[in-house]
Write a protein that holds these residues in place. Structure first.
Motif, PDB file in Angstrom:
ATOM      1  N   GLU A  44      16.260   6.878  -8.363  1.00  0.00           N
ATOM      2  CA  GLU A  44      17.220   6.803  -9.476  1.00  0.00           C
ATOM      3  C   GLU A  44      16.988   5.550 -10.307  1.00  0.00           C
ATOM      4  O   GLU A  44      17.070   5.581 -11.534  1.00  0.00           O
ATOM      5  CB  GLU A  44      18.664   6.819  -8.946  1.00  0.00           C
ATOM      6  N   HIS A  45      16.675   4.456  -9.623  1.00  0.00           N
ATOM      7  CA  HIS A  45      16.432   3.194 -10.343  1.00  0.00           C
ATOM      8  C   HIS A  45      15.191   3.305 -11.226  1.00  0.00           C
ATOM      9  O   HIS A  45      15.176   2.792 -12.340  1.00  0.00           O
ATOM     10  CB  HIS A  45      16.297   2.043  -9.341  1.00  0.00           C
ATOM     11  N   LEU A  46      14.143   3.977 -10.741  1.00  0.00           N
ATOM     12  CA  LEU A  46      12.902   4.114 -11.523  1.00  0.00           C
ATOM     13  C   LEU A  46      13.124   4.979 -12.763  1.00  0.00           C
ATOM     14  O   LEU A  46      12.455   4.783 -13.780  1.00  0.00           O
ATOM     15  CB  LEU A  46      11.785   4.707 -10.665  1.00  0.00           C
ATOM     16  N   LYS A  47      14.059   5.921 -12.687  1.00  0.00           N
ATOM     17  CA  LYS A  47      14.366   6.746 -13.858  1.00  0.00           C
ATOM     18  C   LYS A  47      15.069   5.934 -14.934  1.00  0.00           C
ATOM     19  O   LYS A  47      14.883   6.181 -16.127  1.00  0.00           O
ATOM     20  CB  LYS A  47      15.239   7.941 -13.460  1.00  0.00           C
ATOM     21  N   GLU A  48      15.841   4.958 -14.526  1.00  0.00           N
ATOM     22  CA  GLU A  48      16.622   4.159 -15.474  1.00  0.00           C
ATOM     23  C   GLU A  48      15.857   2.930 -15.963  1.00  0.00           C
ATOM     24  O   GLU A  48      15.982   2.545 -17.117  1.00  0.00           O
ATOM     25  CB  GLU A  48      17.929   3.718 -14.819  1.00  0.00           C
ATOM     26  N   CYS A  49      15.070   2.301 -15.082  1.00  0.00           N
ATOM     27  CA  CYS A  49      14.413   1.026 -15.434  1.00  0.00           C
ATOM     28  C   CYS A  49      12.947   1.274 -15.781  1.00  0.00           C
ATOM     29  O   CYS A  49      12.126   1.650 -14.925  1.00  0.00           O
ATOM     30  CB  CYS A  49      14.539   0.054 -14.274  1.00  0.00           C
ATOM     31  N   GLU A  50      12.613   1.023 -17.030  1.00  0.00           N
ATOM     32  CA  GLU A  50      11.235   1.240 -17.496  1.00  0.00           C
ATOM     33  C   GLU A  50      10.274   0.215 -16.909  1.00  0.00           C
ATOM     34  O   GLU A  50       9.119   0.523 -16.595  1.00  0.00           O
ATOM     35  CB  GLU A  50      11.223   1.175 -19.024  1.00  0.00           C
ATOM     36  N   ASN A  51      10.710  -0.999 -16.721  1.00  0.00           N
ATOM     37  CA  ASN A  51       9.887  -2.084 -16.177  1.00  0.00           C
ATOM     38  C   ASN A  51       9.477  -1.762 -14.736  1.00  0.00           C
ATOM     39  O   ASN A  51       8.303  -1.875 -14.377  1.00  0.00           O
ATOM     40  CB  ASN A  51      10.660  -3.402 -16.260  1.00  0.00           C
ATOM     41  N   LYS A  76       0.821  -1.219   0.000  1.00  0.00           N
ATOM     42  CA  LYS A  76       0.000   0.000   0.000  1.00  0.00           C
ATOM     43  C   LYS A  76       0.856   1.270   0.000  1.00  0.00           C
ATOM     44  O   LYS A  76       0.376   2.342   0.337  1.00  0.00           O
ATOM     45  CB  LYS A  76      -0.926   0.005   1.216  1.00  0.00           C
ATOM     46  N   ALA A  77       2.123   1.136  -0.382  1.00  0.00           N
ATOM     47  CA  ALA A  77       3.030   2.297  -0.388  1.00  0.00           C
ATOM     48  C   ALA A  77       2.620   3.285  -1.469  1.00  0.00           C
ATOM     49  O   ALA A  77       2.300   2.903  -2.596  1.00  0.00           O
ATOM     50  CB  ALA A  77       4.459   1.831  -0.609  1.00  0.00           C
ATOM     51  N   LYS A  78       2.604   4.570  -1.105  1.00  0.00           N
ATOM     52  CA  LYS A  78       2.247   5.617  -2.057  1.00  0.00           C
ATOM     53  C   LYS A  78       3.451   6.491  -2.407  1.00  0.00           C
ATOM     54  O   LYS A  78       3.444   7.174  -3.406  1.00  0.00           O
ATOM     55  CB  LYS A  78       1.137   6.496  -1.475  1.00  0.00           C
ATOM     56  N   ILE A  79       4.454   6.457  -1.542  1.00  0.00           N
ATOM     57  CA  ILE A  79       5.654   7.258  -1.759  1.00  0.00           C
ATOM     58  C   ILE A  79       6.840   6.314  -1.942  1.00  0.00           C
ATOM     59  O   ILE A  79       7.037   5.396  -1.140  1.00  0.00           O
ATOM     60  CB  ILE A  79       5.911   8.205  -0.567  1.00  0.00           C
ATOM     61  N   CYS A  80       7.581   6.572  -2.979  1.00  0.00           N
ATOM     62  CA  CYS A  80       8.748   5.747  -3.264  1.00  0.00           C
ATOM     63  C   CYS A  80       9.948   6.288  -2.474  1.00  0.00           C
ATOM     64  O   CYS A  80      10.216   7.496  -2.490  1.00  0.00           O
ATOM     65  CB  CYS A  80       9.035   5.782  -4.762  1.00  0.00           C
ATOM     66  N   LYS A 137       3.912   2.691 -11.212  1.00  0.00           N
ATOM     67  CA  LYS A 137       2.668   3.368 -11.609  1.00  0.00           C
ATOM     68  C   LYS A 137       1.457   2.503 -11.271  1.00  0.00           C
ATOM     69  O   LYS A 137       0.427   2.991 -10.810  1.00  0.00           O
ATOM     70  CB  LYS A 137       2.703   3.696 -13.097  1.00  0.00           C
ATOM     71  N   ILE A 138       1.586   1.215 -11.517  1.00  0.00           N
ATOM     72  CA  ILE A 138       0.491   0.290 -11.171  1.00  0.00           C
ATOM     73  C   ILE A 138       0.265   0.291  -9.656  1.00  0.00           C
ATOM     74  O   ILE A 138      -0.873   0.317  -9.185  1.00  0.00           O
ATOM     75  CB  ILE A 138       0.790  -1.134 -11.697  1.00  0.00           C
TER      76      ILE A 138
END
Length: 171
Positions: free
Chosen positions: A25-32, A15-19, A38-39
């Motif tokens: 940094e990892h989310l900027k590099e990894c599209e998957n 139920k996390a809403k904040i990363c 986002k899901i």
């Protein structure tokens, strides 16, 4: 940072809403992993959009009244059907006793039991003879059988309405 670490974070915090900053940094590099985040955000927001549904006290009372009426209509029909079947069987049993009462004294068992039920038999014997007089003709037999059935039916229906077992769990 590895994708497996981010998957572990999502699994442990559904139920996390904040990363956390370590995964930004990892989310900027990894599209998957970004699509998984986002899901995750979408699923976390779904539970908050609750629709409130309310009825006015008059509408609520009207719905409860209608439900009770439908319940009683269904219960009343099954109550009458049950009483009808029970009454039919009991009246046939009573008519069998009335029909065989004249031959009862011919059985050997009756002679053995007679001393024990002498008071009862002395009171019931005249009554049974009067009842058998009603059943002596064909018309009397039909009317007598109908009378016995209706008396037993009325009694059965009365007893069933005194203690309606079906109504206890609901009210």
């Amino acid at each position: 940072m590895k994708c497996e670490d981010f998957d572990k974070f999502l699994f442990e915090n559904p139920k996390a809403k904040i990363c956390p900053q370590e995964f930004v940094e990892h989310l900027k590099e990894c599209e998957n992993c970004a699509s998984l985040w986002k899901i995750q955000e979408t699923l976390a927001d779904i539970g908050e959009d609750k629709i409130t549904f309310s009825l006015s006290p008059a509408q609520r009372a009207n719905l409860i009244l209608r439900a009770k009426k439908e319940f009683f209509l269904k219960t009343a029909s099954s109550l009458i059907e049950d009483s009808f079947v029970v009454s039919l069987l009991l009246s046939l049993f009573i008519l069998g006793i009335i029909a065989s009462a004249t031959n009862l004294s011919k059985f050997q068992l009756f002679e053995k039991v007679m001393p024990y039920i002498k008071l009862f038999s002395s009171q019931v014997a005249p009554f049974l003879k009067d009842i058998q007089a009603v059943f002596s003709s064909q018309a009397g037999s039909i009317l007598g059988a109908m009378a016995v059935f209706f008396i037993v039916f009325a009694f059965t229906l009365f007893v069933k309405t005194l203690n309606p077992k079906r109504l206890r769990p609901y009210f």
